[in-house]
Each structure stands twice: as C-alpha cells, then as structure tokens.
Design a protein around this motif. Sequence first.
Motif, PDB file in Angstrom:
ATOM      1  N   TYR A  37     -25.938   5.642 -12.217  1.00  0.00           N
ATOM      2  CA  TYR A  37     -26.441   4.406 -11.629  1.00  0.00           C
ATOM      3  C   TYR A  37     -25.355   3.674 -10.848  1.00  0.00           C
ATOM      4  N   GLU A  38     -24.161   3.608 -11.406  1.00  0.00           N
ATOM      5  CA  GLU A  38     -23.060   2.931 -10.713  1.00  0.00           C
ATOM      6  C   GLU A  38     -22.668   3.688  -9.446  1.00  0.00           C
ATOM      7  N   GLU A  39     -22.757   5.023  -9.469  1.00  0.00           N
ATOM      8  CA  GLU A  39     -22.450   5.806  -8.270  1.00  0.00           C
ATOM      9  C   GLU A  39     -23.451   5.514  -7.150  1.00  0.00           C
ATOM     10  N   ALA A  89     -34.709   4.095 -15.283  1.00  0.00           N
ATOM     11  CA  ALA A  89     -34.288   5.267 -14.507  1.00  0.00           C
ATOM     12  C   ALA A  89     -35.391   6.317 -14.539  1.00  0.00           C
ATOM     13  N   VAL A  90     -35.777   6.800 -13.375  1.00  0.00           N
ATOM     14  CA  VAL A  90     -36.741   7.894 -13.237  1.00  0.00           C
ATOM     15  C   VAL A  90     -36.109   8.950 -12.348  1.00  0.00           C
ATOM     16  N   VAL A 130     -36.442   6.724 -18.425  1.00  0.00           N
ATOM     17  CA  VAL A 130     -35.563   6.194 -19.466  1.00  0.00           C
ATOM     18  C   VAL A 130     -35.309   4.716 -19.200  1.00  0.00           C
ATOM     19  N   TYR A 131     -35.549   3.896 -20.208  1.00  0.00           N
ATOM     20  CA  TYR A 131     -35.144   2.489 -20.186  1.00  0.00           C
ATOM     21  C   TYR A 131     -33.913   2.351 -21.074  1.00  0.00           C
ATOM     22  N   PHE A 132     -32.869   1.784 -20.506  1.00  0.00           N
ATOM     23  CA  PHE A 132     -31.673   1.586 -21.337  1.00  0.00           C
ATOM     24  C   PHE A 132     -31.038   0.248 -21.011  1.00  0.00           C
TER      25      PHE A 132
END
Length: 573
Positions: free
Chosen positions: A12-14, A214-215, A237-239
């Motif tokens: 995600y950060e990338e 995130a999907v 995914v939910y985080f």
Amino acid sequence: MTFDITRLQTRYEELRLERSGFTEVYREIARLFAPGRYRDDTASDYHLRPYPIDSKLVNSTGVLSLRAMAAGLHGGMTSPVRPWFRLVLQGNPTEVPEGLNAWLDLTTQVMQAVLHQSNFYSAVHGLYADLGAFGTGLLVETADEDGIHFHLCNPGEFVIDINSNNEVDTFYRRIHMTARQIVDTFNNKNVPDFIKGQCEHTRNATARYDVIHAVFPRNEFKTLGRIASTDKPYASVYFLLGSSSSSTGELTGLGGKPSVLEEGGYDIFPAFAPRWDISNSDRYGISPAMQVLPDCKMLQAMTTTLRKLQHKAADPPLVVDQSLRATGVRLTPGGLSYFDSTRTGMTPVAPIHQPDAQTLQYSMQAIQEVQEIINNGMYVELFRTFLDDERHNVTATEISARQSEKLVLLGPVLERLHKELLQPVIQRTFALMREWGALPSPPNNVDIINVDVTFESVLAQAQRASLSANIEQGVVFVGNLAQMAPEALDLLNADSTVRAYLDRVAAPASMLREQGEVEMIRQRRAEQQAQQQQMAVGNQALAEAGVLADAAKTMGETRLGQGSMLDNLLGGA
C-alpha cells in the motif's frame, strides 16, 4: 489463507508513493474545479478539516464547466429517465432459441429497475465529476439481501494497480472509522483489544483510526501460503493501518502493528476504475481539467485584475485639498464637505486614476476568450445539448449532425468509459442478480452465461448515427437504380439490411421475429402464392373451355345456305 499483513501494508505504501506525483496537481484541480472532492491522505487529520469553496477563488468558470460536464455525461450516457443499455447474445448467433429475445428484453427491464432502486445514478454522477477533474475514479459495487450498493471513493483516498493488459485489478482505499464503527462493522474477535477498550469509554468511542480495504488478485500473494481450491479469485482484506514508529509491536493510540480485521473474496473484481485518458501503461488518467488548468489559473489572475479595475472605476483613489484635513471629506451619497475656495485654485477633491471604459472592455473580452477555451476543453457546448430545457427531446441524429466534430474528439473517451465502467457494471450486476436469484427464469433452460451488453444512450446512438445513415443512403440508391435496372435488387440482402439497421439504432431485440417463425411465415406465404397461382390457372382453363363451348354451340345452331361464315368455310373446303 492468512496473508502477510506487513507485506500488504508495504504494498500500500509503495502504491501511495507512485501516486505522489499527482498530489500537487490534484490539489490545484480541487481548488479550481472540484472543491471538497479531494482528500489528501498524507495528512493524519485531513478528515477533520473542512473543505469549503476556496476564499481565493474569484472566478467559478472551472467549477461550472465541470458541473456541466458531469451532468452532460450523466444525461448522455446513463440517463435515469431513458433506457441506456440492453442485453444481447454474444457473437451474433445465426440461430436464436425461441423466446430468448423476449427474455433478454425482460431481463434488461428488471436490471434497470434494480439500478433505479439502488444508489447507482447518484454515485455515477459523482464518478463522472471525478473523471473530468482528476482523470481517475473508483466505484465499488456490493450486494446483500437489501439489494445492490455502490460506494464512490474520494480522489486521494485510494490507490490502484494494473495488470499486464493495462486493466485495473487492484485497489487499496483508506477509510477513517471510529472505534465504535470498527466494533460494529467487523467480527468482534478480530478487533484488537485496544479498540474494544476504547468503546467502553464513551469519550474514546469517537477516536478515529485508519482502516485499509485491499482488493487484489489472490495469486499475487500465492507464495505466502497454500491457496485452497475454494478461495475466490480476488482477495478482500480489511486491516488496521499500523505505524512503524512503535517498537513494542502493540497497538497504541498513535498506531502500531497492522492488524487484520476481516478476510474475504470476490469472484469478479468488485470495483470500476475508469480513466479519462491514459498514456501507455500509466496507472492514473489525464483529465480535461488538467489540460485547461493553466488557463483556469490565468483566468483567476485576469479576473482579479478586472475586479480591481472595476473597483477603481466605481470608487477611484482621490486627491484631497489640504484645507479639508480638519473638516474631513464626506464621499457618501448626499454628503457635504465645506472649504474656502478663495484660498486655493485647485479642485478640492478629484480622482487620481480612473480606468477608461475601453480598458475595461478589453479586459472583459480577454476573460471571455479564456472562458471559451476552458468551456471547449471541458466539452461544455456539447453537453449543454442535454441540459437545455427547451431541447429536452433532442435526438441522437440531431446531436450527431450538430456536434459531429466534438463527438469525434470525445469518441475514444466514450469507448473507454464503455469498456472500463459501463460494461463491467452491467456484467457484474447481472452476475450478482443471478447469484441472488433476482433474474427471470430463462426459456427452455438456455445457458445464460453468454450474454453481452450494447448501449443505446443518446451519445452511443449519436456515434452510431453515421452508420445508420450509410445504410439508409445505400437502400435509397439501390431503390432508385432498380427503377432502371431491376436486377440491382438481386444484390441486396433484405434480412441482413434490416438486422444491421435495427442494431445501429439500438432497437429492442423483441422487434425481430425468431428465425424459425420467419421461415414458417415465408413457407406459408409461398404455399398461399402457389395455391393462388393454381387457382388462377384453373380459372383460366375454365374460362377458355367456356369460350370453346359457346363457339361450338353457336356453330351447331347456324343454318347453312344463308351466306354465313360457316358457308364460306365449307365452300372453301
């Protein structure tokens, strides 16, 4: 399957880093075109800051042009008051099962009703505005027992990724949720104890945290563990977003280690991420607002200068006689100021500088020229065709004739929106309705998987209007030529011509008869024509027989020796 949550956050950060090149442009676009739409997730408190109209905005041409574009796209492509799509069979099969065309039309009507009951039209209107301003939008579709739901993500809150075919197949969206919302939304056993403790204290229940949804294709992380055969192709995914500043690994009020809240999956990618225009393999699109951004920034400066000139003309700077310092000057309407005119020869109060009318006229003309450039870049004139109250019955043919040049420029964009937005929306909605048992029963258990979609919106028909015009011209030409050379009709395939024309004008599939029914009608007509021909031949034979009988009777009753024609015939013999 358990995912490496640290790797998910790193990914995600990338993706956020790759999107960072658009951040400054997005801020400028939001200020001049779409105030309140952009959310800068680089700031931890951005959800608390209001987003009113920028106080420095002195000309609203950009805002109004974007509003016209969004409304025009909405009315021209997905109008809620007229049908804009219909289901067809894939591949144009030569033999269509009986009753399938009627089922396709019925299913189209049912899907249109489901979309009307959902929030699709309000969400897609906002998506069009995001496309015109930022070049990229994200719309997520879900379904439950209550129906279909669409979630529009704000620009700046999401990142996307593409596959080798330049198709968006991954997104991460950032959601700010309170502790109470996290506990209510997700399974209680997956919520960290720190969040549960926050909800026990009323004053801490409104504390906000960053939740990432995130999907992505599940095979992207296939090296992290064994994938079961029942796993869906797209992972969800939910985080809870963590912070690398925590050394203990425990979740704290300032962040900490990322924590998984929920895992799931989708059979079909649940999001639609259309882009206005892209270059090569770029992830994010280029918008019309970006192309006219320099003009819009210049327009703000020009308008500021014009307002100063107008202010000077209405309230110019003054030079005041020294003798009036003690008494002051009253410049309000009806105000009186007294002075001794014998002590000075100059006018006691006079303007120092006052713009002339010609300067104001030139400034206003220059501003109108820049406004026209912005409106042309945002296709305002084309989209106003759908917004004019006096022309609400405008046809696709008229739009094609009057706005053909702009339609050519907009053609690639419309094709991209059909491919990246509207067609996936219809296909996913069809799949969700089939999964939830909301589709009509197909006739004779026909396989309903091979279903395609065609668009019959005003803009789609306007693009096809030139093709239907070609068919009309060809038929007229052949008809005129057949008056001199009837064999010209032998070249024209009537069935193919009718089907092609009705397809160009997006006529309902139920207008066409089934092929078997057509053959039966033609066979019945041929039999009737054959019977009529036989009856005509029989009637002609009877008529000829009657004539011969009358002639024989006449000859039998004719007396000889009276100079009749029979006497002449016999004499000649």
